[in-house]
Design an enzyme around this catalytic site. Structure first.
Site, PDB file in Angstrom:
ATOM      1  N   CYS A   2       8.959   7.820   3.707  1.00  0.00           N
ATOM      2  CA  CYS A   2      10.083   8.409   4.439  1.00  0.00           C
ATOM      3  C   CYS A   2       9.660   9.008   5.777  1.00  0.00           C
ATOM      4  CB  CYS A   2      10.732   9.505   3.602  1.00  0.00           C
ATOM      5  SG  CYS A   2      11.262   8.978   1.967  1.00  0.00           S
ATOM      6  N   ARG A  27       7.122   3.209   9.027  1.00  0.00           N
ATOM      7  CA  ARG A  27       6.736   3.835   7.765  1.00  0.00           C
ATOM      8  C   ARG A  27       7.419   3.172   6.572  1.00  0.00           C
ATOM      9  NH1 ARG A  27       4.309   8.834   8.402  1.00  0.00           N
ATOM     10  NH2 ARG A  27       5.087   9.624   6.425  1.00  0.00           N
ATOM     11  N   TRP A  75      12.808   5.913   1.996  1.00  0.00           N
ATOM     12  CA  TRP A  75      12.239   4.859   1.158  1.00  0.00           C
ATOM     13  C   TRP A  75      12.519   5.289  -0.282  1.00  0.00           C
ATOM     14  CZ3 TRP A  75       8.143   3.914  -2.361  1.00  0.00           C
ATOM     15  CH2 TRP A  75       7.725   2.582  -2.454  1.00  0.00           C
ATOM     16  N   ASN A 101      10.442  14.352   2.592  1.00  0.00           N
ATOM     17  CA  ASN A 101       9.504  13.271   2.303  1.00  0.00           C
ATOM     18  C   ASN A 101       8.620  13.747   1.168  1.00  0.00           C
ATOM     19  OD1 ASN A 101       7.649  11.193   2.291  1.00  0.00           O
ATOM     20  ND2 ASN A 101       6.621  11.811   4.168  1.00  0.00           N
ATOM     21  N   GLY A 102       8.561  12.972   0.079  1.00  0.00           N
ATOM     22  CA  GLY A 102       7.747  13.359  -1.064  1.00  0.00           C
ATOM     23  C   GLY A 102       8.505  13.165  -2.358  1.00  0.00           C
ATOM     24  N   GLU A 461      -9.134  -9.099   1.641  1.00  0.00           N
ATOM     25  CA  GLU A 461      -8.263  -8.564   2.688  1.00  0.00           C
ATOM     26  C   GLU A 461      -7.391  -9.662   3.285  1.00  0.00           C
ATOM     27  OE1 GLU A 461      -6.372  -6.191   5.549  1.00  0.00           O
ATOM     28  OE2 GLU A 461      -7.214  -5.846   3.547  1.00  0.00           O
ATOM     29  N   LYS A 465      -3.302  -9.515   3.310  1.00  0.00           N
ATOM     30  CA  LYS A 465      -2.538  -9.564   4.551  1.00  0.00           C
ATOM     31  C   LYS A 465      -1.468 -10.640   4.477  1.00  0.00           C
ATOM     32  CE  LYS A 465      -3.994  -6.986   6.402  1.00  0.00           C
ATOM     33  NZ  LYS A 465      -3.647  -5.633   5.970  1.00  0.00           N
ATOM     34  N   GLU A 468       1.462  -9.647   1.890  1.00  0.00           N
ATOM     35  CA  GLU A 468       2.296  -8.492   2.198  1.00  0.00           C
ATOM     36  C   GLU A 468       3.265  -8.750   3.341  1.00  0.00           C
ATOM     37  OE1 GLU A 468       0.029  -5.007   3.154  1.00  0.00           O
ATOM     38  OE2 GLU A 468      -1.234  -6.031   4.606  1.00  0.00           O
ATOM     39  N   HIS A 484     -14.219 -20.935 -13.842  1.00  0.00           N
ATOM     40  CA  HIS A 484     -13.929 -20.102 -15.013  1.00  0.00           C
ATOM     41  C   HIS A 484     -12.438 -19.815 -15.144  1.00  0.00           C
ATOM     42  CE1 HIS A 484     -18.205 -19.473 -15.783  1.00  0.00           C
ATOM     43  NE2 HIS A 484     -18.341 -19.340 -14.475  1.00  0.00           N
ATOM     44  N   LYS A 584       4.154   2.356   5.480  1.00  0.00           N
ATOM     45  CA  LYS A 584       2.887   2.498   6.192  1.00  0.00           C
ATOM     46  C   LYS A 584       2.007   3.567   5.568  1.00  0.00           C
ATOM     47  CE  LYS A 584       0.066   1.645   9.617  1.00  0.00           C
ATOM     48  NZ  LYS A 584      -0.654   0.360   9.640  1.00  0.00           N
TER      49      LYS A 584
END
Length: 589
Positions: A2, A27, A75, A101-102, A461, A465, A468, A484, A584
Site C-alpha cells: 500500500c 508499490r 493492495w 499500510n500494514g 533470477e 524475472k 513475474e 532426475h 514493490k
C-alpha cells in the site's frame, strides 16, 4: 505494498495527492482513494481499480482552496478489492479519517469491542477499526488519542490521519511499515516512500518505530512510544529527481536496466566496507526474499569459493521460524532493496537475538533494516520504480563481490570488477537481438532455465524475472538434475534458456543442452566471447557476453535475462512495471 500520501499547505491538495499516488503506483495496488478536509468537513472519494478511475470520480472544482488531505493506494489483504474496502476509512462521526499500510493482527477483537459500544462497520478491512478506535479514545487531544490507539494495536502499521477539528494538520504513526515526512515553507507532507514527495523537499524525516507525529505548515512535533516529545534530524536526499521519471523510455523497467552500469559504478565507489571490522566469522547466514535471495545464492558460491567460510542462504520468512541456527561469532547478512521488507526485518531481529553480528545490504538510506543492523552498506542503485527488480539486484551482486573480497583478502582478485559496467554497456548493445529471440520464444507455455554452479544461481533470477512480469510459467534447474525428473517436461518446441559462462563445466553444460535438444527443445544460449563459436554450432540463438573472470559473470549475464523477460512481457501485452498481484515493497507477512 500500500501507498500513503498526505499533505497540508497553501495549495490545492487534490493535485498534490494524485501526483503523489502516481509516484507510488510501483508499490502495487488494486484500489485508490483520497480524503480532503474542507471547511471542517472530511470528504472521501475512493474506488476499485487504477488511478485513472479515481481521477474520473474526483471533481477538483469542489475542493478548490482545500489544502489538507490524505491519499492511499491499496493492495488488498482484509477484504476483496472493492470501492467500500478502499482507503481512506472514516470514523462514525466523520471527525477522523485514516489511511493505513500494514496489517492489524488483533483487529477482530477490537472490532467486536467497538460493536459492543455501538459502532457499525461498512467494510471488511482491518483499517476501519483504527478510524473508529481513534474516535473512541478521543478526549480533546488528537495526539493522545492516536498514541492510546496504537498502543492497543498488534501488528504493523504506517498511519496517516486527519481530524476535522484541526485544519492544516496531519497526524501519523508508524510501526514496522515505512513512513517519511517533510516540511517546506508552503506546506508539509507524509508518504510511504521518498519519490512521492521528492519534488517538494529533499530534507526527509524518517519516522521511527513506535513514533507518532503532528505536522503542520509551520511546526512538526514528534513523540516516542512513551508519548514524550523528541527532536529528529532530517536526512538530505541527493537523488536526481529525474531518476523517478521514465525519461523517454517506454517503461521504467527498461530504463532501469539501462541504468545498471552507472548504478554499479556508484556501488563500487562506496567504501563503507573499508571502515568495517568484520574479521573472519565462523559461519555466514545470508537472509533475504525473492530477487535479493537470488543475489544471496550467487554470493554463497563466491564467498565459499574465495574464502572457504561456510555460507547458508535462507528465505527470511523461513529463517525467522526455524530453531536457533545462528549464534555468536556468526555473521548475518541481510539483503533488501527497500530496507523495509517485513519478513527480512523480523529475521534480522531474530539473528540479533541469537547474538550474531548483522550486516545490512540495502538501497534506501535510513530504512528500518539499515537503522537496526550493526553495520550497513548502501548499494546506491537510486530509486527503482518498476516492481521487478533489475538494477537493485545488480548492485546487490556488486556489493556482495566487494564483501567477498574483504573476507578473502589477497585470495581474491577483484580488479576486473571495475570493468563490469563497460561490459554491461556492450551487452545492452545487443538488445535488438534479445528482442528478436523473445519474439520467437515467448509463445511457449513454459520456459525453462538451466545452468550449473554460478550459472544455476543466476538462472533462478532469470526465471523469476520472466514469470513475474510475463506470467509465463518458468522454472530454473541445475543442469545435472535434468535426468532426475525435470526432462520429462521437455517436449517439441519447449524454450530452454541455457546459461554457459563457467569454463570448467562448459562441456558438461553442452551435454545437458544436447539432452533437451534431442527432445525437441528450442535453446537460447547465453555465453562468453570465448565460447560463442562453439555455442553457435549448437544453436542459432546465442547472446554473447564479454569474457570476464568466471566469478563475476553473473553481473554481465543477468542483463540479457532481464531484457528477455522484458521483451516477452511487452510482446504479451503485460503491464510491465506493475505486474498483477505483486508489490514493490512487501511490508506485510
Amino acid at each position: 505494498m500500500c501507498g500513503i500520501i498526505g499533505c497540508s499547505g497553501n495549495f490545492d491538495a487534490v493535485p498534490v495527492l494524485l501526483r503523489g499516488l502516481e509516484k507510488l503506483e510501483y508499490r502495487g495496488y488494486d484500489s485508490a482513494g483520497i480524503a480532503i478536509l474542507c471547511e471542517n468537513k472530511i470528504q472521501v472519494v475512493k474506488c476499485k481499480g487504477r488511478l485513472a478511475n479515481l481521477r474520473e470520480k474526483v471533481d477538483e472544482g469542489m475542493f478548490r482552496g482545500c489544502g489538507t488531505g490524505i491519499g492511499h493506494t491499496r493492495w488488498a489483504t482484509h477484504g476483496e478489492p472493492s470501492d467500500v474496502n478502499s482507503h481512506p476509512h472514516i470514523s462514525r462521526s466523520g471527525m477522523f479519517c485514516v489511511v493505513h499500510n500494514g496489517i492489524i493482527e488483533n483487529y477482530s477483537m477490537i472490532r467486536e469491542n467497538l460493536i459492543e459500544n455501538g459502532y457499525e462497520f461498512v467494510s471488511q478491512t482491518d483499517t476501519e477499526v483504527i478510524a473508529h478506535l481513534i474516535e473512541f479514545n478521543f478526549n480533546g487531544d488528537v495526539v493522545r488519542a492516536l498514541q492510546k490507539t496504537v498502543n492497543q494495536l498488534e501488528g504493523s502499521y504506517a498511519l496517516g490521519v486527519v481530524y476535522s477539528g484541526t485544519p492544516g494538520k496531519i497526524y501519523s504513526a508508524r510501526k514496522d511499515s515505512p513512513l517519511v515526512l517533510g516540511q517546506t515553507a508552503s506546506g508539509c507532507y507524509i508518504a510511504s516512500d521518498i519519490p512521492a514527495i521528492l519534488e517538494y523537499t529533499r530534507d526527509i524525516f524518517i519516522a521511527g518505530d513506535g513514533e507518532t507525529a503532528c505536522i503542520g505548515r509551520e511546526s512538526m512535533e514528534f513523540y516516542n512510544s512513551m508519548g514524550m516529545e523528541i527532536k529528529k534530524i532530517p536526512i538530505h536526499v541527493d537523488w536526481d529527481a529525474g531518476s523517478a521519471e521514465k525519461e523517454g523510455y517506454e517503461h521504467f523497467m527498461l530504463k532501469e536496466i539501462h541504468e545498471e552500469p552507472d548504478a554499479i559504478r556508484r556501488t563500487l565507489a562506496n567504501r563503507q566496507f573499508d571502515k568495517m571490522e568484520i574479521g573472519r566469522p565462523g559461519r555466514i547466514h545470508i537472509i533475504a526474499c525473492g530477487t535479493a535471495y537470488h543475489a544471496g545464492v550467487v554470493a554463497k558460491y563466491v564467498i565459499e569459493e574465495t574464502s572457504g567460510i561456510p555460507v547458508e542462504v535462507s528465505y527470511a520468512s523461513e529463517f525467522r521460524y526455524r530453531k536457533s541456527i545462528a549464534g555468536p561469532g556468526d555473521l548475518a547478512i541481510i539483503i533488501s532493496q527497500s530496507g523495509e521488507t517485513i519478513d527480512t526485518l523480523f529475521a534480522m531481529r531474530k539473528a540479533k537475538e541469537m547474538k550474531s553480528r548483522t550486516l545490512a545490504i540495502v538501497n534506501v538510506v535510513g530504512s528500518s533494516i539499515a537503522r537496526e543492523a550493526d553495520d550497513v552498506f548502501y548499494t546506491r542503485a537510486g530509486p527503482e520504480i518498476a516492481v521487478a527488480s533489475t538494477k537493485a539486484y545488480s548492485t546487490q551482486l556488486a556489493a556482495m563481490f566487494m564483501l567477498a573480497k574483504k573476507l578473502a583478502g589477497n585470495m581474491m582478485r577483484s580488479e576486473e570488477l571495475e570493468l563490469i559496467p563497460g561490459m554491461i554497456d556492450m551487452v545492452l548493445s545487443q538488445k535488438e537481438k534479445v528482442s528478436r529471440f523473445a519474439s520467437e520464444l515467448h509463445g511457449g507455455k513454459s520456459i525453462f532455465f538451466i545452468g550449473r554452479g554460478l550459472d544455476y544461481a543466476l538462472s533462478m533470477e532469470g526465471s523469476l524475472k520472466l514469470k513475474e512480469i510475463s506470467y509465463i510459467h518458468s522454472e530454473a534447474y541445475a543442469g545435472g538434475e535434468l535426468k532426475h525428473g525435470t526432462i520429462a517436461l521437455i517436449e517439441e518446441g519447449t524454450p530452454v534458456i541455457c546459461c554457459m559462462t563457467q569454463p570448467h563445466i562448459f562441456q558438461k553444460m553442452v551435454g545437458n543442452m544436447r539432452e533437451v535438444q534431442a527432445r525437441g527443445a528450442r535453446v537460447l544460449v547465453i555465453t562468453t566471447s570465448s565460447f560463442r563459436e562453439q555455442a553457435e554450432r549448437l544453436t542459432d540463438m546465442v547472446v554473447e557476453i564479454p569474457d570476464v573472470d568466471p566469478l563475476f559473470s553473473p553481473l554481465t549475464a543477468v542483463t540479457p535475462m532481464q531484457l528477455f523477460a522484458y521483451y516477452c512481457a511487452v510482446l504479451k501485452g503485460c503491464d510491465v512495471d506493475k505486474p498483477r498481484n505483486l508489490a514493490k515493497s512487501v511490508t506485510v507477512e
